[in-house]
Design a protein around this motif. Structure first.
Motif: not given
Length: 317
Positions: A19-23, A84-87, A166-172, A179-185
């Motif tokens: 689903l994340a890939d399709s989005i 994909i991971v962020h979505h 833990g996953l969020l910590d690694g991304i942060i 970072p400007i431009g990141n969907y999760l940001s």
């Protein structure tokens, strides 16, 4: 406040990754990174799944690009696998984030874009007696100034799932600030300020308050009160979130017009921001596509611009 659990398994599921890939690929299927990903699609999805379930996923290096939209900005782009991971994360966390946002929060939230923020401000301005003055402030270099440690601490107020954290910590921690431009940001930036929003509404009791990303408006009848409030907000943001406000004009009469979300708002009417009006006129003069001009028409129709529309669209294009 009840904290959410059992989130990580939902993020990792193959169905959620698909689903994340399709989005993530909507409107972008011709991008070279997606074309390359699709050459070995099944294996690439399987690799993302394996890395997530074994906790070996790491954010890829960012690609930095400079763009010019009113002003120069550096955006940070991730490879497609990371998008994909962020979505996948936001498919699970978006309802949780939105539930904690106040109704005064706009930007990067479904159904809460510039036109709704402008409409709400116009609604506030109908109360002429209590909206004589405006305090308008924005945060200096907001995205890069977000403190990673504070952000992770705030997330722990809402999320209990250690694997998810833990996953969020690694991304942060893959960048300093957001970072400007990141969907999760987009969502993390709103979340970073959401407890500030609650403090403003529930402790200070501000009635006419709007925040669009890092742009903050407060309306009041007392100029002195707003000047004192400016200091109060400055102190909170600095002490609690390590953020600074830009040095700007701060408090001014609404009769001068409030430039906000692409419009200039007055008690009696709302006009297009000058730069958008000029861009609209240039698009018509240059005979740009109907889709391009329709976009500007959409902006104009949300304000008092009948004369402008008539003047421009009477010309042949």
């Amino acid at each position: 406040m009840k904290r959410a659990t059992n989130l990580y398994e939902q993020v990792c599921s193959i169905d959620n990754l698909l689903l994340a890939d399709s989005i993530a690929r909507r409107g972008k299927s011709k991008q070279s990174s997606i074309i390359e990903f699709d050459k070995n699609f099944d294996q690439n999805i399987a690799d993302i799944y394996r890395q997530l379930v074994t906790h070996t996923y790491c954010t890829s290096p960012y690609i930095h690009r400079t763009i010019f939209e009113r002003k120069e900005r550096v955006i940070s782009v991730l490879p497609y696998r990371d998008r994909i991971v962020h979505h996948a994360i936001m498919n699970v966390l978006e309802p949780l984030f939105v539930a904690v946002f106040t109704r005064d929060t706009y930007s990067c939230i479904k159904g809460r874009g510039v036109h709704l923020a402008s409409a709400v401000l116009r609604g506030y301005l109908k109360d002429v007696k209590h909206t004589s003055y405006c305090l308008k402030v924005d945060i200096k270099k907001f995205y890069p100034s977000v403190d990673n440690t504070i952000l992770k601490s705030l997330l722990r107020k809402k999320i209990k799932d250690k694997e998810m954290l833990g996953l969020l910590d690694g991304i942060i921690d893959s960048a300093q600030g957001l970072p400007i431009g990141n969907y999760l940001s987009q969502y993390l930036s709103n979340f970073y300020l959401t407890y500030f929003d609650h403090w403003v509404k529930e402790v200070l009791g501000l009635r006419y308050y709007i925040r669009y990303a890092d742009d903050i408006l407060v309306l009041h009848s007392d100029k002195k009160y707003l000047r004192e409030l400016h200091g109060t907000l400055t102190t909170y943001l600095k002490s609690q979130l390590r953020l600074d406000l830009k040095p700007n004009r701060g408090v001014f009469p609404v009769s001068l017009g409030i430039d906000f979300c692409g419009y200039v708002h007055y008690h009696t009417h709302t006009m297009l921001r000058k730069s958008i009006k000029q861009a609209f006129a240039r698009a018509v003069k240059a005979k740009k596509s109907k889709a391009s001009i329709a976009s500007y028409m959409g902006w104009a129709k949300h304000c008092n611009s009948k004369n402008l529309i008539k003047k421009l669209t009477n010309e042949k294009f």
